[in-house]
Design an enzyme around this catalytic site. Structure first.
Site, PDB file in Angstrom:
ATOM      1  N   GLN A  57      47.786  48.007  43.386  1.00 42.84           N
ATOM      2  CA  GLN A  57      47.717  46.552  43.197  1.00 42.84           C
ATOM      3  C   GLN A  57      48.847  46.117  42.276  1.00 42.84           C
ATOM      4  O   GLN A  57      48.868  46.503  41.106  1.00 42.84           O
ATOM      5  CB  GLN A  57      46.362  46.227  42.579  1.00 42.84           C
ATOM      6  CG  GLN A  57      46.035  44.776  42.438  1.00 42.84           C
ATOM      7  CD  GLN A  57      44.731  44.601  41.653  1.00 42.84           C
ATOM      8  OE1 GLN A  57      44.201  45.552  41.106  1.00 42.84           O
ATOM      9  NE2 GLN A  57      44.231  43.407  41.595  1.00 42.84           N
ATOM     10  N   SER A  74      49.610  42.351  37.895  1.00 41.65           N
ATOM     11  CA  SER A  74      49.941  42.059  36.497  1.00 41.65           C
ATOM     12  C   SER A  74      51.424  42.264  36.203  1.00 41.65           C
ATOM     13  O   SER A  74      52.071  43.133  36.770  1.00 41.65           O
ATOM     14  CB  SER A  74      49.142  42.972  35.573  1.00 41.65           C
ATOM     15  OG  SER A  74      47.779  42.847  35.830  1.00 41.65           O
ATOM     16  N   GLU A 116      37.429  43.228  43.510  1.00 45.10           N
ATOM     17  CA  GLU A 116      37.622  44.140  42.377  1.00 45.10           C
ATOM     18  C   GLU A 116      36.482  43.987  41.370  1.00 45.10           C
ATOM     19  O   GLU A 116      35.932  44.967  40.877  1.00 45.10           O
ATOM     20  CB  GLU A 116      38.960  43.836  41.704  1.00 45.10           C
ATOM     21  CG  GLU A 116      39.278  44.800  40.581  1.00 45.10           C
ATOM     22  CD  GLU A 116      40.704  44.648  40.075  1.00 45.10           C
ATOM     23  OE1 GLU A 116      41.401  43.709  40.512  1.00 45.10           O
ATOM     24  OE2 GLU A 116      41.114  45.476  39.258  1.00 45.10           O
TER      25      GLU A 116
HETATM   26  C1  LIG Z   1      42.592  50.578  33.080  1.00 43.53           C
HETATM   27  C2  LIG Z   1      43.401  49.405  33.585  1.00 43.53           C
HETATM   28  C3  LIG Z   1      43.811  49.399  34.906  1.00 43.53           C
HETATM   29  C4  LIG Z   1      44.565  48.322  35.404  1.00 43.53           C
HETATM   30  N1  LIG Z   1      44.988  48.374  36.691  1.00 43.53           N
HETATM   31  C5  LIG Z   1      45.757  47.363  37.166  1.00 43.53           C
HETATM   32  C6  LIG Z   1      46.291  47.428  38.500  1.00 43.53           C
HETATM   33  O1  LIG Z   1      46.075  48.381  39.225  1.00 43.53           O
HETATM   34  N2  LIG Z   1      47.066  46.403  38.920  1.00 43.53           N
HETATM   35  C7  LIG Z   1      47.340  45.323  38.147  1.00 43.53           C
HETATM   36  O2  LIG Z   1      48.040  44.424  38.630  1.00 43.53           O
HETATM   37  N3  LIG Z   1      46.892  45.234  36.864  1.00 43.53           N
HETATM   38  C8  LIG Z   1      46.109  46.238  36.369  1.00 43.53           C
HETATM   39  N4  LIG Z   1      45.639  46.165  35.072  1.00 43.53           N
HETATM   40  C9  LIG Z   1      46.051  45.041  34.229  1.00 43.53           C
HETATM   41  C10 LIG Z   1      44.931  44.063  33.891  1.00 43.53           C
HETATM   42  O3  LIG Z   1      44.556  43.313  35.029  1.00 43.53           O
HETATM   43  C11 LIG Z   1      45.455  43.158  32.769  1.00 43.53           C
HETATM   44  O4  LIG Z   1      45.695  43.984  31.652  1.00 43.53           O
HETATM   45  C12 LIG Z   1      44.458  42.079  32.415  1.00 43.53           C
HETATM   46  O5  LIG Z   1      44.368  41.125  33.438  1.00 43.53           O
HETATM   47  C13 LIG Z   1      44.815  41.365  31.096  1.00 43.53           C
HETATM   48  O6  LIG Z   1      46.113  40.918  31.095  1.00 43.53           O
HETATM   49  P1  LIG Z   1      47.116  41.231  29.879  1.00 43.53           P
HETATM   50  O7  LIG Z   1      47.063  42.706  29.630  1.00 43.53           O
HETATM   51  O8  LIG Z   1      48.433  40.618  30.215  1.00 43.53           O
HETATM   52  O9  LIG Z   1      46.469  40.508  28.638  1.00 43.53           O
HETATM   53  P2  LIG Z   1      46.666  38.987  28.211  1.00 43.53           P
HETATM   54  O10 LIG Z   1      46.463  38.129  29.408  1.00 43.53           O
HETATM   55  O11 LIG Z   1      47.958  38.836  27.497  1.00 43.53           O
HETATM   56  O12 LIG Z   1      45.463  38.750  27.233  1.00 43.53           O
HETATM   57  C14 LIG Z   1      45.539  39.025  25.829  1.00 43.53           C
HETATM   58  C15 LIG Z   1      44.262  38.510  25.162  1.00 43.53           C
HETATM   59  O13 LIG Z   1      44.175  37.080  25.302  1.00 43.53           O
HETATM   60  C16 LIG Z   1      42.935  36.697  25.905  1.00 43.53           C
HETATM   61  N5  LIG Z   1      43.124  35.531  26.787  1.00 43.53           N
HETATM   62  C17 LIG Z   1      44.145  35.336  27.644  1.00 43.53           C
HETATM   63  N6  LIG Z   1      43.976  34.167  28.313  1.00 43.53           N
HETATM   64  C18 LIG Z   1      42.827  33.614  27.852  1.00 43.53           C
HETATM   65  C19 LIG Z   1      42.116  32.415  28.150  1.00 43.53           C
HETATM   66  N7  LIG Z   1      42.575  31.542  29.067  1.00 43.53           N
HETATM   67  N8  LIG Z   1      40.957  32.179  27.482  1.00 43.53           N
HETATM   68  C20 LIG Z   1      40.482  33.049  26.553  1.00 43.53           C
HETATM   69  N9  LIG Z   1      41.134  34.201  26.227  1.00 43.53           N
HETATM   70  C21 LIG Z   1      42.276  34.487  26.866  1.00 43.53           C
HETATM   71  C22 LIG Z   1      42.543  37.924  26.719  1.00 43.53           C
HETATM   72  O14 LIG Z   1      41.148  37.950  26.979  1.00 43.53           O
HETATM   73  C23 LIG Z   1      42.996  39.071  25.827  1.00 43.53           C
HETATM   74  O15 LIG Z   1      42.028  39.333  24.854  1.00 43.53           O
HETATM   75  C24 LIG Z   1      44.889  47.236  34.550  1.00 43.53           C
HETATM   76  C25 LIG Z   1      44.475  47.247  33.203  1.00 43.53           C
HETATM   77  C26 LIG Z   1      43.749  48.320  32.715  1.00 43.53           C
HETATM   78  C27 LIG Z   1      43.332  48.309  31.270  1.00 43.53           C
END
Ligand SMILES: Cc1cc2nc3c(=O)[nH]c(=O)nc-3n(C[C@H](O)[C@H](O)[C@H](O)COP(=O)(O)OP(=O)(O)OC[C@H]3O[C@@H](n4cnc5c(N)ncnc54)[C@H](O)[C@@H]3O)c2cc1C
Length: 410
Positions: free
Chosen positions: A105, A108, A223
């Protein structure tokens, strides 16, 4: 004839463990038993969702091998079924269901996880191909995937949700560089993916140009509801032969990526063992905390069963996926706290000589991932607030203007 009798009779006639895994799965897919709920015209039997469990059980009873269940079957296939052209369905669904093609996928990005619609990977049309440039991250299993579910921006003058297109990106090409990331628990199950003039045929658009957000919502709903990590189905009790051996090898490779996922879920099953190992079974506080986690887990399992029942009734994935996902995070966090309480400083020690063979330490550093993967806890709460409780939506600050004008960190 009931589904049960039907599939049993078919398995008696066709299950041949001396076939290769691919030969066997092709038979299974062509007969519609690999994906019985898919439409008849697309390798299925058009059966209701409740048939899936029946068929799975019969395949297991026969000692046969079922379909591969990773992100291809869990996320890509339902999205293609819902939005893909007939040409895409023909080219991709069969090979996904046999396990010949695997998926990752590519959603991100370094600056766009929760705010997925703010993604900046771009795709520009060049004749009958799209040329893709940008970077993805946290892409689970990207290091051995054949295709990526790619979201890329194709129109910068439309509001952010409207200019995104969903592609099935061939991963094995010079423009796609996959660099595995090492996690703090020592595993490396996801990667950074750098896209530099990567090419994707125009016929690989899933849905329509600019309509990728709808496809993304379908993938994300699946998912949240099912998780992408169910493994290949295999029951080796009394089974033997080439197809079984190849399925076992496939499962072993597959589970390398996910071997820490039980730890990420908190290992509630190890709490009593940890209490015994640390001599705390008589400690009233420890006993109370363990009982609390076990109760929480039981309550969560009932929610999961309700979601399962809704699925069996054929309801589309909905907000219960967010409730379930949040429940998993709560249980995992609570279990990790109790593991820490029981282990004390010893919980910081890693390696086979430490508490429960190092599993407690691995739980403590893996549990945070549960609250992030597939949409963070805060995002699930937003979804529950807006779609279940009917609270006002988050104030739109950048959704109604051309994406080009959205202020962002570059
Ligand atoms: C084990 C694992 C597997 C993964 N596998 C995949 C994959 O296969 N493909 C893929 O594309 N991605 C994958 N991901 C990525 C995952 O989808 C993202 O890490 C996740 O969506 C959070 O995005 P970010 O890391 O950019 O955090 P951010 O979006 O930067 O968030 C940082 C903090 O801000 C908070 N926050 C952000 N926006 C808001 C809001 N509007 N309201 C309140 N709080 C908010 C969040 O909750 C978090 O605490 C994976 C992640 C993990 C940990």
């Amino acid at each position: 004839m009931t589904v049960e009798k039907d599939v049993r009779a078919w398995l008696e006639r066709h299950w041949d463990p001396d076939l290769s895994l691919t030969e066997w799965r092709r038979l299974l897919v062509d007969a519609g038993w690999a994906c019985p709920t898919w439409p008849v015209e697309w390798y299925g039997r058009g059966l209701p969702p409740s048939a899936e469990q029946v068929v799975t059980e019969e395949i297991r009873r026969a000692g046969a091998v079922g379909p591969p269940l990773g992100a291809g079957m869990g996320l890509a296939a339902p999205t293609i079924l819902a939005h893909g052209s007939d040409d895409l369905k023909r080219r991709l669904l069969h090979r996904t269901a046999t396990g010949e093609d695997t998926w990752c996928q590519l959603f991100s990005e370094p600056s766009n996880g929760s705010d997925l619609a703010g993604l900046t990977t771009r795709a520009d049309i060049d004749g009958d191909e799209w040329v893709v440039n940008g970077q993805k991250v946290w892409s689970t299993s990207a290091h051995h995937a054949d295709y990526g579910m790619l979201l890329a921006r194709t129109d910068w003058d439309l509001p952010k949700h409207k200019g995104i297109t969903y592609f099935a990106l061939p991963m094995h090409q010079p423009g796609v560089e996959v660099r595995p990331l090492r996690q703090m628990n020592g595993h490396a199950s996801f990667s950074e993916v750098f896209l530099t003039d990567a090419r994707v045929p125009a016929t690989n658009v899933v849905g329509h140009r600019g309509d990728g957000w709808r496809g993304a919502l379908t993938t994300l709903a699946h998912e949240r509801r099912f998780g992408a990590v169910r493994g290949p189905q295999l029951d080796r009790n009394g089974s033997h032969g080439r197809a079984v051996q190849e399925a076992a090898a496939e499962a072993e490779e597959y589970f390398k990526t996910y071997q820490w996922y039980p730890q990420r879920a908190g290992r509630v099953d190890l709490l009593v063992e940890a209490a015994r190992a640390t001599g705390k079974t008589g400690d009233p506080v420890a006993r109370q905390r363990i009982a609390r986690v076990l109760s929480l887990q039981r309550a969560h399992q009932w929610t999961a069963l309700r979601a399962e029942a809704a699925r069996a009734l054929g309801r589309p994935p909905g907000a219960e996926g967010s409730l379930g996902k949040l429940g998993l995070s709560d249980v995992a966090r609570a279990a990790a706290e109790v593991h820490a309480l029981l282990a004390g400083a010893e919980g910081l020690l890693t390696g086979p000589d430490s508490l429960l063979g190092g599993l407690v330490a691995e739980v403590l550093v893996s549990v945070p991932a549960q609250s992030i993967a597939g949409g963070t806890d805060q995002i699930q709460r937003n979804i529950i607030g807006e779609r279940v409780l009917g609270l006002p939506r988050e104030p739109p600050v950048d959704t109604d203007i051309p994406f080009r004008e959205v202020r962002r960190i570059v």
